[in-house]
Design a protein around this motif. Structure first.
Motif, PDB file in Angstrom:
ATOM      1  N   ARG A   1     -11.075   6.129  12.286  1.00 32.78           N
ATOM      2  CA  ARG A   1      -9.686   6.120  11.826  1.00 32.78           C
ATOM      3  C   ARG A   1      -9.372   5.040  10.786  1.00 32.78           C
ATOM      4  O   ARG A   1      -8.219   4.616  10.679  1.00 32.78           O
TER       5      ARG A   1
ATOM      6  N   GLN B   1      -6.303   5.429   8.372  1.00 35.95           N
ATOM      7  CA  GLN B   1      -5.038   5.299   9.096  1.00 35.95           C
ATOM      8  C   GLN B   1      -4.730   3.825   9.365  1.00 35.95           C
ATOM      9  O   GLN B   1      -3.594   3.374   9.167  1.00 35.95           O
TER      10      GLN B   1
ATOM     11  N   ASN C   1      -1.038  14.703   7.000  1.00 32.78           N
ATOM     12  CA  ASN C   1      -1.527  13.360   6.730  1.00 32.78           C
ATOM     13  C   ASN C   1      -0.361  12.547   6.174  1.00 32.78           C
ATOM     14  O   ASN C   1       0.363  13.013   5.290  1.00 32.78           O
TER      15      ASN C   1
ATOM     16  N   GLY D   1     -10.244  10.922  12.372  1.00 29.71           N
ATOM     17  CA  GLY D   1      -9.366  10.893  11.211  1.00 29.71           C
ATOM     18  C   GLY D   1     -10.027  11.464   9.978  1.00 29.71           C
ATOM     19  O   GLY D   1      -9.471  11.357   8.884  1.00 29.71           O
TER      20      GLY D   1
END
Length: 836
Positions: A87, A90, A728, A798
């Motif tokens: 991830r 993010q 997203n 992700g």
């Protein structure tokens, strides 16, 4: 000659086709390589510098990791490494929000948002917070950061995530910096803001006073009704204190300045994926005397904005040998970027969280010295402000310096729009000719939330759980508890201000001490409950206590429609309760509001016969907002038109009703007053009453549905209107269709609305698209924690096109689950670099 041209023409065409095929294959191969190169290594062995001993990571069929280590240090470091594997984009994005550094990635388009974020000063507070945390917590944060950075050392650009490959086209020089402990803390500030933005209500009330009388504004924020539940209904201490009433002239005078804050507030809401109207959650805990196993069951589903990937990351942290030096055996849901487990269970207890919505933000009107803009008045004297120069780096542009001014109350938000700091000469005499708006917010003081999460993860009983809760200060949350010994409990933590006077609903004068905070409510006086007589505790953002509680927690509780549905279903279960029963409750879509409004609508005579078939469908509807229900489609579309026809003539567009719990409560009150002035449409010569507006809204509803689905009401479908797209948060909102297609997933039909238990919120002033959802669902079985079940809204990964990017969406849509503890399919060993 003609034959020769034909030959070469045909040959050229064949060559072109071959070339095109080769080019397509090369582009496809490159694309596959670009997409796949960021996929994490999930098996085999990786050597890490700084690791103390070998760490084993086992992933199940959904890619959910269980980490096994010999020390707390190695657990934190491995968690940081795994989070970065799955991830990091993010994490990178969220730390830039927390630090007010979005312009570094996305350029000048984010400058206004950065100016607002720098003014708020989350990163400045996080620096102070880091210094005040315990040495053990600081050590864990550093170990986590070391794990993230160990991953970044061997991964750059598109090898980290596909987003960085796309970013190269607009910002080719961007390189993510190493992770630091402060980045985990700023992430906490972002969540505190997302879960506690009551200043938006304060601003809304103030702006509305420009065009509406006070009583009409107050009717849009009605008192909590007697027929909806309170979490601790018998928790009374003494008579509530007398509260402050606003000075209408004062708040009206500053309204134009407050209105200008809407732009940055909206921008941040878009970044976070939700608005304050969308913040909710459900949790409940049921004691063994009501369950089939004789032990408690605890359920939780936090509601947050739709995003891709989910904000949550499922994980387990296990010490190979549980000792005082390594006390963890915990599993549940974490935030990427932060060590530990936020919602979960260990081998003794389980816990869940829902948002309280406590009023921990107050806006102060400061008198500014006309001769010195960096001074403000305090009790008749000019006092120097604190002024900090914040340098904002802007991709492909020159840096921008933002001078942040702060008073004793906090940062001056109105500096984001400095041209509106002076009032017109017609302003009332009790308003300063030059003024500014400052924000006092509990989260702008150092927090110990990180320590609280650590202590929750290792707590063994109610006493240790409550001790951990003393540090769960911002954002204030309802904490529900259960343990393997059969106990259940509730604790409200948080920094809740004690005001000298006032209730936080309107801006107040800041130039004297009349409206100062006197501190925070002592933890021992905050509401709590242990093994209540009822055998259950339900929280759904509804009031914790009634008006007899001696202090103001908030005046803007969520109206308890979800809480009432949950309570009714628990009480109405005649047999002992099972996990399957809890799953049905989490998936329930009953619309309690429709149960009140539908009979009124059905009692109104309609002269138009072609509406009759739709009325018959509505009459037969069971009030469940299921995807394929025509009755659900009719009522929800009617609700949108009813709000527009009732309120759009008098409210500014920025405050058109969204249709959530507050507007349900407003209309529930209004339908009892058929001649109330809200029903009158100011745009017409006639004076409309309630039934006139109901008729108009229903006629518009049928026209819209017929235009969308055709004439037969039995074919109308709520799910075809009420869609969800997992976007997203960054590139998925770019407006460039091919890029959005890379990162987004959907649309999918979904059920419910914001106030059904299965809460898929939509905004009546926008569209039927779901905006806020149950971001996860989890059910803990304290009889056998291995029987616990959960589901995330998207997937663990992700990385777009990874198998675990979206593999939970089908289960989530059907309100289905996976076992929290499953057999492992992949095993990865992390070994100390020095021992390889």
């Amino acid at each position: 000659m003609r034959k020769l041209l034909k030959f070469f023409g045909g040959k050229f065409l064949r060559l072109f086709v071959v070339f095109l095929a080769i080019a397509t294959l090369c582009i496809g191969t490159f694309s596959i390589y670009t997409v796949r190169q960021s996929f994490p290594q999930e098996s085999g062995m990786i050597a890490l510098k700084g690791l103390q001993s070998e760490v084993k990571i086992e992933r199940d069929r959904f890619g959910i990791p269980q980490i096994y280590a010999s020390s707390t240090h190695d657990l934190a470091m491995a968690q940081g490494f795994i989070h970065a594997q799955d991830r990091f984009w993010q994490m990178d994005f969220w730390r830039h929000i927390g630090s007010g550094r979005l312009s570094e990635i996305f350029g000048k388009s984010q400058l206004e948002t950065d100016r607002y974020l720098r003014t708020m000063g989350w990163a400045r507070v996080a620096k102070l917070e880091l210094q005040q945390l315990s040495p053990a917590t600081q050590s864990n944060l550093q170990a986590y950061a070391d794990g993230v950075n160990a991953y970044l050392v061997t991964h750059q650009g598109s090898a980290i995530s596909l987003e960085y490959a796309v970013l190269k086209f607009t910002n080719p020089n961007y390189q993510p910096e190493p992770w630091q402990p402060i980045h985990s803390l700023t992430w906490g500030k972002v969540m505190a803001y997302d879960l506690g933005r009551n200043l938006e209500r304060e601003i809304e009330r103030t702006v509305l006073l420009q065009t509406l009388p006070l009583d009409k504004v107050e009717s849009l924020f009605p008192a909590y009704p007697d027929n909806l539940p309170i979490i601790l209904p018998n928790y009374t201490k003494k008579q509530a204190e007398t509260l402050y009433s606003p000075t209408p002239d004062l708040v009206q005078a500053v309204a134009p300045t407050l209105a200008t804050l809407s732009s940055p507030l909206t921008a941040i809401a878009d970044l976070l994926g939700s608005t304050s109207d969308g913040i909710g959650s459900n949790s409940w805990v049921i004691s063994g005397k009501r369950t089939a196993t004789g032990k408690p069951i605890l359920a939780n589903d936090p509601h947050l904005g739709v995003q891709m990937p989910s904000i949550w990351y499922e994980i387990g942290l296990h010490c190979l040998s549980k000792t005082p030096k390594c006390p963890y055996n915990v599993a549940g849901f974490a935030f990427p970027g932060v060590p530990g487990v936020v919602i979960g269970h260990n081998d003794r207890i389980a816990w869940g969280v829902t948002n309280i919505g406590a009023d921990v933000m107050d806006l102060y009107i400061e008198k500014i010295n006309p001769a010195n803009p960096n001074q403000y008045e305090v009790n008749g004297k000019w006092v120097d402000m604190q002024v900090i120069a914040e340098t904002i780096q802007v991709a492909k542009d020159n840096p921008v310096v933002e001078n942040v001014r702060s008073t004793r109350h906090g940062p001056i938000l109105s500096d984001v729009q400095p041209k509106l700091q002076k009032l017109a000469s017609k302003s009332p005499v009790d308003v300063p000719s030059e003024y500014a708006i400052a924000l006092r917010w509990a989260a702008l003081e150092p927090s110990k939330l990180m320590e609280s999460v650590e202590e929750l993860d290792k707590a063994n009983n109610w006493q240790e759980f409550r001790a951990a809760a003393t540090k769960f200060d911002v954002p204030a949350q309802n904490l529900v508890y259960a343990d393997v010994d059969g106990n259940i409990g509730y604790q409200m933590p948080g920094k809740i201000p004690l005001r000298r006077q006032g209730d936080g609903r309107y801006p107040v004068p800041g130039w004297n001490d009349e409206h100062e905070w006197l501190g925070y409510i002592n933890f021992e006086k905050l509401p709590e409950s242990f093994n209540p007589e009822s055998g259950y505790i339900v929280t759904a953002n509804n009031p914790v206590v009634d008006e007899n509680y001696p202090h103001v927690i908030t005046k803007d509780w969520v109206y308890g429609y979800r809480a009432k549905s949950i309570e009714q279903m628990i009480v109405n279960l005649t047999q002992t309760i099972s996990i399957a029963d809890i799953q049905k409750i989490q998936g329930n879509t009953r619309n309690l509001h429709a149960q009140k409004l539908s009979p009124i609508l059905l009692a109104i005579p309609f002269k138009d016969r072609h509406l009759e078939s739709a009325l018959q469908v509505l009459k037969q509807w069971n009030f469940q907002l299921e995807k394929d229900e025509p009755g659900a489609a009719i009522f929800e579309v009617f609700w949108k038109h009813l709000l527009a026809d009732t309120f759009h003539d008098e409210l500014p567009e920025a405050y058109f009703p969204t249709g959530g719990d507050r507007h349900m409560a407003v209309v529930s009150n209004l339908v009892e007053q058929p001649n109330h002035s809200w029903w009158d449409d100011k745009r017409t010569k006639e004076i409309e009453r309630r039934d006139d507006i109901f008729k108009k809204a229903f006629t518009e509803t049928i026209t819209e549905l017929e235009n969308t689905f055709g004439k037969n009401p039995k074919t109308w479908n709520w799910g075809k209107l009420h869609q969800i797209t997992f976007r997203n948060q960054t590139l998925g909102k770019s407006g460039i269709v091919p890029i959005e297609a890379l990162f987004n997933r959907g649309s999918f039909s979904t059920s419910g609305n914001g106030e059904s238990v299965n809460a898929n919120r939509w905004k009546a002033n926008k569209s039927y698209e779901a905006t806020d959802i149950p971001s996860l669902r989890v059910i803990f079985d304290l009889a056998n924690l291995n029987n616990s079940v959960a589901i995330n809204s998207t997937g663990q990964s992700g990385h777009a096109y990874h198998v675990h990017y979206d593999d939970m969406i089908p289960l989530w849509l059907k309100v289905q689950y996976h076992q929290l503890h499953q057999e492992s399919e992949d095993k990865l060993l992390l070994k100390p670099w020095e021992k390889v």
